[in-house]
Scaffold this motif. Structure first.
Motif, PDB file in Angstrom:
ATOM      1  N   ALA A 239       0.846  -1.107  -0.068  1.00 25.43           N
ATOM      2  CA  ALA A 239      -0.028   0.092  -0.014  1.00 25.43           C
ATOM      3  C   ALA A 239       0.651   1.381  -0.214  1.00 25.43           C
ATOM      4  O   ALA A 239       0.560   2.193  -0.718  1.00 25.43           O
ATOM      5  CB  ALA A 239      -0.883   0.038   1.224  1.00 25.43           C
ATOM      6  N   SER A 240       2.091   1.010   0.970  1.00 26.65           N
ATOM      7  CA  SER A 240       2.614   2.410   0.807  1.00 26.65           C
ATOM      8  C   SER A 240       3.579   2.702  -0.470  1.00 26.65           C
ATOM      9  O   SER A 240       3.892   3.604  -0.954  1.00 26.65           O
ATOM     10  CB  SER A 240       3.822   2.317   1.950  1.00 26.65           C
ATOM     11  OG  SER A 240       4.963   1.101   1.554  1.00 26.65           O
ATOM     12  N   TYR A 241       4.039   1.556  -1.129  1.00 27.02           N
ATOM     13  CA  TYR A 241       4.772   1.557  -2.512  1.00 27.02           C
ATOM     14  C   TYR A 241       3.622   2.037  -3.603  1.00 27.02           C
ATOM     15  O   TYR A 241       4.037   2.969  -4.494  1.00 27.02           O
ATOM     16  CB  TYR A 241       5.256   0.304  -2.693  1.00 27.02           C
ATOM     17  CG  TYR A 241       6.435   0.222  -3.923  1.00 27.02           C
ATOM     18  CD1 TYR A 241       7.297   1.376  -3.638  1.00 27.02           C
ATOM     19  CD2 TYR A 241       6.419  -0.720  -4.687  1.00 27.02           C
ATOM     20  CE1 TYR A 241       8.536   1.158  -4.633  1.00 27.02           C
ATOM     21  CE2 TYR A 241       7.463  -0.690  -5.537  1.00 27.02           C
ATOM     22  CZ  TYR A 241       8.495   0.365  -5.540  1.00 27.02           C
ATOM     23  OH  TYR A 241       9.412   0.084  -6.538  1.00 27.02           O
ATOM     24  N   MET A 242       2.440   1.675  -3.687  1.00 36.52           N
ATOM     25  CA  MET A 242       1.362   2.138  -4.498  1.00 36.52           C
ATOM     26  C   MET A 242       1.234   3.758  -4.354  1.00 36.52           C
ATOM     27  O   MET A 242       1.008   4.578  -5.364  1.00 36.52           O
ATOM     28  CB  MET A 242       0.045   1.433  -4.072  1.00 36.52           C
ATOM     29  CG  MET A 242      -0.947   2.091  -5.156  1.00 36.52           C
ATOM     30  SD  MET A 242      -2.439   1.080  -4.864  1.00 36.52           S
ATOM     31  CE  MET A 242      -2.936   1.807  -3.398  1.00 36.52           C
ATOM     32  N   LEU A 243       1.194   4.330  -3.194  1.00 36.19           N
ATOM     33  CA  LEU A 243       1.164   5.606  -2.657  1.00 36.19           C
ATOM     34  C   LEU A 243       2.549   6.347  -3.208  1.00 36.19           C
ATOM     35  O   LEU A 243       2.412   7.472  -3.644  1.00 36.19           O
ATOM     36  CB  LEU A 243       0.800   5.812  -1.299  1.00 36.19           C
ATOM     37  CG  LEU A 243      -0.397   5.291  -0.923  1.00 36.19           C
ATOM     38  CD1 LEU A 243      -0.770   5.580   0.626  1.00 36.19           C
ATOM     39  CD2 LEU A 243      -1.617   6.560  -1.803  1.00 36.19           C
ATOM     40  N   ALA A 244       3.529   5.838  -3.181  1.00 38.92           N
ATOM     41  CA  ALA A 244       4.803   6.308  -3.539  1.00 38.92           C
ATOM     42  C   ALA A 244       4.670   6.574  -5.044  1.00 38.92           C
ATOM     43  O   ALA A 244       5.256   7.404  -5.518  1.00 38.92           O
ATOM     44  CB  ALA A 244       5.952   5.305  -3.245  1.00 38.92           C
ATOM     45  N   GLY A 245       4.261   5.522  -5.552  1.00 38.82           N
ATOM     46  CA  GLY A 245       4.214   5.831  -7.256  1.00 38.82           C
ATOM     47  C   GLY A 245       3.156   6.752  -7.534  1.00 38.82           C
ATOM     48  O   GLY A 245       3.354   7.523  -8.503  1.00 38.82           O
ATOM     49  N   PHE A 246       2.172   6.938  -6.636  1.00 39.14           N
ATOM     50  CA  PHE A 246       1.156   7.931  -7.238  1.00 39.14           C
ATOM     51  C   PHE A 246       1.831   9.318  -6.801  1.00 39.14           C
ATOM     52  O   PHE A 246       1.495  10.290  -7.444  1.00 39.14           O
ATOM     53  CB  PHE A 246      -0.178   7.697  -6.264  1.00 39.14           C
ATOM     54  CG  PHE A 246      -1.004   8.653  -6.117  1.00 39.14           C
ATOM     55  CD1 PHE A 246      -2.074   8.728  -7.091  1.00 39.14           C
ATOM     56  CD2 PHE A 246      -1.138   9.873  -5.133  1.00 39.14           C
ATOM     57  CE1 PHE A 246      -3.025  10.002  -7.106  1.00 39.14           C
ATOM     58  CE2 PHE A 246      -1.998  10.732  -5.103  1.00 39.14           C
ATOM     59  CZ  PHE A 246      -3.120  10.773  -6.313  1.00 39.14           C
TER      60      PHE A 246
END
Length: 419
Positions: A239-246
């Motif tokens: 979840a944190s990595y998805m938000l990093a991409g976003f």
């Protein structure tokens, strides 16, 4: 004569430093050109075609959804086919880069090319990392891996310099993409020269093909085994990595456009800012790798996430060139380091299934990148104001920081329980 030709054809490169440099070249081509040259050329593309900000956002997002598909494909590539599939998808990357020279293409064809280019980038990025890094001995692996991943920054810098040079002598985006394709061609020969010769790649093919259902069952079983006892840390990190991409993609897509809007008195301001991103991206891995050895990957990742969130706010809080250049420096310094730290943490959760877990993380990152430009252009409105997009990106990164903190706590609890 024939013997000499055979010897030349069979030529191979085994030196670890040379392989790391070839890996850097590969990353520069499939990531720097295949993905980020679009950012460098976007202001010119929008002027020459012309394109609205909404269409530009969709062209960016379709490339990122291709990257998502490519990461998914790479998860199913058998180890013995890694080199062959890398050659195939790197070739596709070079072709899709060169195809953008074709004049008067329809918008639908642009979408197709950018989608396929994203798929090629996703597959080639993961497979090149797998092939190149496994060639290094343990003592030099961290240093040479930094060289390999430094190719992303090299590619971003090269895309800025190439675009700057050709625009300054009167050419436009078509010739920029053509020259990028020509620069990429020698890579195919170099990848051939590092063809593995071990028993894994030389074993015969198994002609008994598994059914789609059996492939799904095997994947589901591997996923269950990989996550057994680690489901919460994996979910938090994904979840944190998805938000990093976003979070990072608003600047990574629209920073040169923002510079062209705001710094109207500076010729090629967008490209000089994009060059700053590339230079600092080249520096990031050695810096953060050294810090991670002292304080650990989790604390380093938390610091990087907070720094990147601050960077997203700077163009809003500080008018003019200072805010934009500060954003560029922070973006370059942080995004490659965040990728490296997160993939290392994910791999360490369950090393036996590291490829599967790293593939899942890349899927999450690509999903965030797909959504990011669409949210940004929706918030930009008719005036093409990117401030709201930057602010949302900063908030997303801060939420990601909280998730990394909970990941840290969860990992600490699991470590204590296993002692």
């Amino acid at each position: 004569m024939m013997t000499a030709l055979k010897s030349r054809a069979a030529m191979s490169i085994t030196n670890e430093t040379a392989i790391a440099l070839i890996g850097m070249y590969c990353m520069a081509v499939v990531m720097g050109f295949g993905r980020f040259l679009f950012t460098a050329t976007l202001p010119d593309i929008m002027t020459q075609l012309p394109l609205s900000t909404t269409i530009a956002g969709w062209l960016a997002s379709i490339n990122y959804i291709g990257y998502f598909i490519g990461a998914f494909i790479s998860m199913f590539v058998p180890q013995r086919l890694t080199w062959r599939m890398l050659i195939l998808w790197t070739t596709v990357s070079v072709i899709t880069t060169t195809l953008l020279v074709v004049p008067n293409m329809s918008l639908n064809l642009w979408y197709v090319i950018r989608l396929v280019s994203g798929i090629a980038s996703g597959v080639a990025m993961i497979l090149s990392s797998s092939l190149v890094i496994q060639s290094f001995n343990h003592e030099r692996r961290s240093v040479l891996s930094a060289v390999h991943y430094g190719g992303i920054g090299v590619g971003i810098s090269a895309s800025a310099i190439l675009t700057w040079w050709l625009l300054s002598i009167g050419y436009h985006f078509e010739m920029i993409w053509l020259n990028a394709g020509l620069i990429s061609l020698p890579l195919l020969w170099l990848l051939y020269a590092i063809r593995p010769t071990d028993s894994i790649t030389s074993q015969p093919h198994n002609h008994q093909t598994s059914s789609i259902r059996q492939t799904y069952i095997n994947f589901k079983r591997s996923l269950y085994e990989a996550a057994a006892g680690h489901s919460k840390p994996i979910a938090l990190l994904l979840a944190s990595y998805m938000l990093a991409g976003f979070g990072y993609i608003t600047s990574a897509t629209f920073l040169p456009v923002m510079a062209a809007q705001r710094l109207t008195t500076q010729a090629y301001a967008g490209l000089s800012i994009w060059l700053v991103v590339g230079i600092f991206a080249m520096l990031s891995n050695p810096i953060w790798g050294a810090l991670a050895k002292r304080i650990g990957e989790i604390k380093t990742l938390m610091g990087l996430t907070l720094l990147q969130a601050l960077g997203m706010y700077l163009p809003i809080g500080i008018d003019g060139a200072i805010g934009l250049y500060a954003n560029a420096m922070i973006l370059g310094l942080t995004f490659v380091g965040m990728v490296s730290m997160t993939l290392t943490l994910m791999k360490n959760i369950n090393p036996i299934y590291s490829n599967l877990l790293m593939g899942l993380a890349t899927l999450a990152y690509a999903l965030g990148q797909f959504v990011g430009p669409l949210v940004t252009v929706a918030l930009a409105g008719e005036n093409d104001n990117f401030n709201a997009g930057l602010l949302v990106a900063a908030v997303g990164l801060l939420i990601g920081l909280a998730l990394v903190f909970f990941f840290w706590r969860q990992s600490t609890l699991l470590t204590r329980a296993s002692v």
